[in-house]
Design a protein around this motif. Structure first.
Motif, short mmCIF file in Angstrom:
data_model
loop_
_atom_site.label_atom_id
_atom_site.label_comp_id
_atom_site.label_asym_id
_atom_site.label_seq_id
_atom_site.Cartn_x
_atom_site.Cartn_y
_atom_site.Cartn_z
N ASN A 504 51.39 89.32 63.45
CA ASN A 504 51.01 90.19 62.34
C ASN A 504 52.20 90.67 61.57
N GLU A 505 53.35 90.85 62.28
CA GLU A 505 54.54 91.33 61.56
C GLU A 505 55.02 90.28 60.57
N THR A 506 54.88 89.01 60.95
CA THR A 506 55.32 87.97 60.00
C THR A 506 54.53 88.09 58.72
N LEU A 507 53.24 88.39 58.85
CA LEU A 507 52.41 88.53 57.67
C LEU A 507 52.89 89.67 56.78
N HIS A 508 53.23 90.80 57.41
CA HIS A 508 53.70 91.92 56.60
C HIS A 508 55.04 91.63 55.97
N GLY A 509 55.80 90.73 56.62
CA GLY A 509 57.19 90.57 56.19
C GLY A 509 57.37 89.79 54.90
N SER A 510 56.50 88.85 54.63
CA SER A 510 56.73 88.01 53.43
C SER A 510 55.43 87.76 52.73
N THR A 511 55.52 87.40 51.45
CA THR A 511 54.31 87.24 50.65
C THR A 511 53.68 85.85 50.80
N HIS A 512 54.51 84.83 51.04
CA HIS A 512 53.96 83.48 51.17
C HIS A 512 54.47 82.87 52.45
N LEU A 513 53.59 82.19 53.17
CA LEU A 513 54.00 81.53 54.39
C LEU A 513 53.50 80.10 54.33
N GLN A 514 54.27 79.19 54.94
CA GLN A 514 53.89 77.79 54.86
C GLN A 514 53.40 77.31 56.22
N LEU A 515 52.31 76.56 56.22
CA LEU A 515 51.81 76.00 57.47
C LEU A 515 52.69 74.84 57.88
N ASP A 516 52.85 74.66 59.18
CA ASP A 516 53.72 73.62 59.68
C ASP A 516 52.89 72.62 60.45
N PRO A 517 52.81 71.38 59.98
CA PRO A 517 51.96 70.40 60.68
C PRO A 517 52.48 70.03 62.05
N PHE A 523 47.18 70.96 61.91
CA PHE A 523 46.55 69.82 61.21
C PHE A 523 45.71 69.09 62.21
N SER A 524 44.44 68.91 61.90
CA SER A 524 43.50 68.42 62.90
C SER A 524 43.70 66.97 63.25
N GLY A 525 44.55 66.26 62.57
CA GLY A 525 44.76 64.86 62.92
C GLY A 525 43.92 63.92 62.08
N SER A 526 42.76 64.38 61.61
CA SER A 526 41.97 63.54 60.71
C SER A 526 42.01 64.16 59.34
N PRO A 527 42.41 63.42 58.36
CA PRO A 527 42.42 63.99 57.01
C PRO A 527 40.99 64.22 56.51
N LEU B 63 53.92 65.58 55.89
CA LEU B 63 55.26 65.98 56.25
C LEU B 63 55.47 67.47 56.08
N PHE B 64 54.63 68.09 55.26
CA PHE B 64 54.72 69.53 55.12
C PHE B 64 53.32 70.08 54.87
N GLY B 65 53.16 71.38 55.08
CA GLY B 65 51.84 71.96 54.95
C GLY B 65 51.74 72.84 53.72
N PRO B 66 50.54 73.34 53.43
CA PRO B 66 50.36 74.21 52.27
C PRO B 66 51.00 75.56 52.49
N ALA B 67 51.54 76.15 51.41
CA ALA B 67 52.11 77.50 51.46
C ALA B 67 51.08 78.44 50.86
N LEU B 68 50.62 79.41 51.69
CA LEU B 68 49.53 80.28 51.24
C LEU B 68 50.01 81.71 51.12
N SER B 69 49.35 82.46 50.25
CA SER B 69 49.71 83.87 50.13
C SER B 69 49.09 84.64 51.29
N ASN B 70 49.59 85.86 51.49
CA ASN B 70 49.15 86.65 52.64
C ASN B 70 47.66 86.90 52.65
N ASP B 71 47.14 87.24 51.48
CA ASP B 71 45.70 87.54 51.43
C ASP B 71 44.89 86.32 51.81
N THR B 72 45.32 85.16 51.29
CA THR B 72 44.60 83.93 51.62
C THR B 72 44.65 83.67 53.11
#
Lengths: 828, 81
Positions: A504-517, A523-527, B63-72
């Motif tokens: 939860n702290e990571t969420l408060h810390g920054s506005t945008h976060l990127q998912l890491d496959p 990533f579920s493995g099937s597109p 190779l990389f994932g989507p970057a989402l905003s906190n609310d999303t």
């Protein structure tokens, strides 16, 4: 395979018919619309042809018909859409029609000129009437301001004759003696009146009295047919000298002067006279108008039929000009191009026509072999006409060359859709095209040029819309929103503890976060099963992913499209039995293209299918550039697969070897063939004599000149192909560029127009939403459908015309234009 | 089930476009337009299948994932599985 894949087989046929039956035969052939007449008198100019007088007569008749139509439109007479008479026009009809038309023209001219004169008289009489009316009022005013005197001259006013004036004479003091007062009456246009008055003041320094009044009802000025305001004036002046000057001024101002009698009795008489004349003239005018309308209405019933007849006759005479008239004047020889399957129909038509004309001999058809290139004829129906016309706009196919039109039916809308890619807009486009198709007949009758283009291409627009719906579903873009039908393959929950690094702290810390496959479960493995995953629509790095995807897609589609084009050239070689060219041209072209750009496509597909670690994945662009420059790094990570280096070196060397093959093989072979031919001839004719040698020397020199041509041509072709491969592949990147532009425009319209209205929470929001939605809809249609549609249409067309067709298409033929009365009528 | 989704979608779509491009052309009645209709069917099947294939292969190994905003991120973690 039907004739749509290449031009139909055409045959040159000689026709012999008798002079009497010529008109009937040619008209019958014109109704059929299947033959094209060849010009047998190409050296004669237009004025030397035999039937030039008749053509001129027909053109004259057309002029009279146009005049009649204009008059009818002016008088609002409806022209009946007559049925086309099937009667064949013959020379007798020409004379008949000619005399009818001349009579009609004379009558109409007479009527019109009479009408003009009558109208002019009418307006004059009306002006006089007003004049007399106003003069009465003026004289009533005038007696109050002028001194009374009995004057001997006729033009002067006699005030004492009126009883009212007798009563007033005593009240008016007359200090001076008798005054000679004359007056001038007239009518002048209102806009000139002020300057008229000014000039009078300058000339006479106020020694006159001017009274004027507007004519209340508007008059019609004959020359301009507009209503002009006129003013009645009356000038009181002293002396004849002044009167002459005033007359001259009035002439200069185009004022009409009318005589006005002095005594009221005479004036009253004149008024009654004028009134009777006016009523007479009105009746005469009405009768003239009625007569004119009658003449025009009776002509209107026939005018369509006459038009058709005259057009047909002109076409027949024009065709007769192309034929060869025999010296004995009894036989006409014509040469026609006719599709081979239709020869039977042409024969029956000719027999029918000659029977109809009552001739004893039926026309003779004689098929002759020829070296001339026949015209190209592709039989089309209403669906395929549109696609054939966009191919023909660039260049008509050579005779028997492969016709790109049947493939264009699918590839053109598909490339359009790749650039348009929005299923909402595609749906709108499909509905528009379906509506136009449903109301075809109604739209075909409208004569606007812009609508004509749209209606002509309605099937193209329908297919473009259907394909756009499909590509819109794959791009997952519907009015810039995505559909989530199958469930996204990306999971956000998996990024949180305990599987992933987020808390939860990571969420408060920054506005945008990127998912890491790389994190398991994210990533579920099937597109996503059909198209682009909907999570990309709400991601902020959407464009990074989409750009990479679309650029690679453009390159793959481009290379495949171009390979298809090169394969079609193989079909051409087979058709023309040009098997040498397969080895001399087709093989090196294909190997060059596949070894470089085919390998690029393989690299792209390989990188997609193989799981790599993101920090170690080599860039395909850099790989390709290094491959061409033969620079290789030693580390293992720079390669996508093992033994990539020897494979790449091999491919580049093979491609480089193709260039001299393409450049030199064909000219050298031709050179060797020619030299063998020339030597063979020389040896063969050694005994022929010395005078033969000069001929052969000239021929040999001619061959040498053409060998240079061959070398140069082949060099140009090689350079064009090899450099073209690279530039054309890059040119296909416009597929990416336009689809990006469309998606961004669509998103801007959503974010800045509709979203604003949807975000308003108060009650007024509903009204605001209705207004903003109207704005959104009109902007969508104007910018996204019309502008982007035209833009994508143009670029898809360019991709076809240049990048696809320069692999195989010559396009230097000429189109088959048969003598067809139906199309002539439609042009009318 | 999630692992087999790729195989299922691949099989379904390939079969569908294979049917359109390979089986339906045999059933088009003989007439003057048969050649054109068969060409259209085959080209449509090939181009549409290719387009779908490119889209799915591009997402197979991201190779990389989507970057989402906190609310999303907050919303998705609650509502999407």
């Amino acid at each position: 395979m039907g004739s749509f894949f290449r031009s139909e087989e055409m045959s040159l046929v000689q026709l012999f018919f008798q002079t009497e039956s010529a008109h009937y035969c040619i008209s019958e052939l014109g109704n059929l619309g299947l033959v094209q007449f060849k010009d047998l008198n190409p050296d004669t100019s237009a004025f030397q042809r035999r039937f030039v007088n008749e053509v001129r007569k027909c053109e004259d008749m057309e002029r009279i018909l146009r005049l009649l139509e204009k008059e009818m439109l002016k008088s609002d007479i409806t022209i009946a859409n007559g049925t086309d008479s099937d009667r064949v026009p013959c020379p007798r009809d020409v004379f008949e029609l000619e005399s009818t038309f001349e009579k009609l023209e004379q009558e109409l001219k007479e009527i019109n000129s009479n009408r003009e004169t009558l109208k002019r008289n009418f307006s004059e009489l009306r002006e006089i009437r007003y004049l007399l009316q106003m003069a009465e009022d003026f004289f009533e005013q005038a007696e109050c301001q002028l001194s009374v005197s009995e004057l001997p001259s006729e033009d002067s006013i006699t005030l004492t004759s009126s009883s009212r004036m007798v009563r007033r004479t005593s009240s008016i003091a007359s200090t001076t003696g008798p005054l000679k007062l004359g007056f001038v009456t007239g009518v002048i246009q209102q806009e000139r009146f002020l300057s008229f008055e000014k000039i009078l003041w300058r000339l006479f320094h106020g020694n006159f009295i001017l009274r004027h009044a507007e004519i209340q009802t508007l008059e019609e000025d004959d020359s301009t047919e507009k209503s002009v305001k006129k003013v009645v004036f009356i000038i009181f002046i002293q002396g004849d000298h002044v009167r002459r000057k005033i007359r001259k001024i009035c002439e200069g101002f185009h004022a009409s002067l009318y005589p006005c009698p002095n005594s009221p009795g005479a004036r009253k008489d004149m008024r009654t006279n004028v009134s009777t004349r006016i009523s007479d003239l009105t009746m005469i005018l009405k009768k003239t108008e009625e007569y004119r309308l009658n003449v025009l209405t009776s002509a209107a019933a026939h005018i369509r039929r006459w038009n058709a007849k005259v057009t047909k006759m002109k076409a027949v005479y024009y065709t007769l000009n192309l034929c060869n008239i025999d010296i004995t004047q009894k036989l006409i020889v014509a040469e026609i191009w006719c599709p081979v399957p239709d020869l039977g129909m042409v024969q029956t038509a000719l027999v029918k026509a000659s029977e109809h004309s009552g001739c004893s001999l039926s026309p003779v058809m004689n098929r002759i072999p020829t070296n001339h290139t026949p015209p190209t004829f592709n039989r089309t129906n209403i669906f395929t006409t549109g696609f054939q016309s966009i191919i023909d706009a660039y260049g008509v196919a050579d005779y028997q060359e492969i016709n790109p039109a049947p493939y264009t039916i699918v590839t053109f809308p598909f490339l359009f859709a790749v650039m348009f890619g929005d299923c909402g807009h595609g749906l709108l486009m499909t509905l528009l095209a379906a509506w136009i198709i449903h109301h075809e007949e109604h739209f075909c009758q409208l004569k606007s040029e812009l609508i004509d283009v749209l209606v002509g291409g309605r099937y193209i627009v329908l297919l473009m819309g259907l394909f756009s719906i499909y590509t819109g579903l794959i791009y997952n873009d519907c009015f810039s929103k995505s559909l989530n039908v199958f469930g996204s393959s990306w999971s956000v929950r998996a990024m949180f503890q305990p599987q992933g690094p987020w808390t939860n702290e990571t969420l408060h810390g920054s506005t945008h976060l990127q998912l890491d496959p790389a994190v398991s479960g994210v990533f579920s493995g099937s597109p996503y099963a059909f198209g682009i995953d909907p999570i990309w629509n709400i991601a902020s790095n959407k464009l990074t992913f989409l750009n990479s995807f679309k650029m690679k897609m453009s390159v793959i589609i481009g290379v495949i499209h171009m390979l298809f084009g090169v394969t079609l050239s193989l079909v051409n070689y087979f058709n023309f039995r040009n098997f040498k060219n397969i080895f001399l041209q087709f093989v090196p072209e294909v190997v060059f293209m596949l070894s470089l750009f085919g390998y690029l496509v393989v690299l792209i597909l390989y990188k997609w299918c193989v799981a790599l670690q993101s920090d170690m994945a080599p860039s395909i662009l850099l790989l390709f550039i290094n491959m061409m420059l033969f620079t290789y790094e030693d580390s293992q990570e720079a390669m996508l697969f093992s033994c990539q280096k020897p494979v790449q070196i091999f491919l580049v060397v093979v491609a480089l070897l193709m260039v001299p093959w393409l450049l030199l093989a064909k000219p050298l072979l031709m050179y060797r063939n020619h030299k063998n031919q020339v030597f063979g001839n020389r040896r063969h004719n050694q005994s022929g004599g010395p005078d033969m040698d000069t001929d052969f020397a000239a021929e040999h020199k001619g061959d040498m000149v053409s060998m240079t041509d061959v070398f140069v041509y082949q060099a140009i072709h090689t350079i064009e192909f090899c450099l073209g491969c690279i530039s054309n592949t890059a040119s296909y990147l416009r597929l990416w560029a336009l689809s990006l532009a469309h998606a961004e425009l669509s998103e801007v319209l959503w974010k800045m127009v509709l979203h604003v209205a949807l975000g308003v929470t108060s009650g007024k929001g509903s009204v605001l939403l209705a207004v903003i939605f109207a704005v959104f809809a009109s902007l969508t249609v104007a910018i996204l459908l019309v502008m982007e549609g035209l833009s994508a249409f143009l670029h898809a067309l360019r991709l076809h015309w240049v990048e696809f067709q320069n692999k195989f298409y010559k396009g230097s033929g000429y189109k088959f234009t048969p003598l067809c009365f139906d199309s002539l009528m439609r042009v009318q | 089930m999630a692992e087999h989704t790729f195989a299922i979608s691949m099989a379904v779509v390939t079969l569908f476009w294979g049917f359109v491009g390979g089986v339906v052309p045999w059933f088009i009645p003989k007439g003057p337009n048969r050649g054109v209709i068969v060409t259209m069917l085959v080209l449509t099947a090939v181009s549409c299948y290719l387009f779908w294939l490119i889209a799915i292969l591009a997402q197979l190994n991201p190779l990389f994932g989507p970057a989402l905003s906190n609310d999303t991120i907050w919303y998705l973690s609650q509502h999407w599985s």
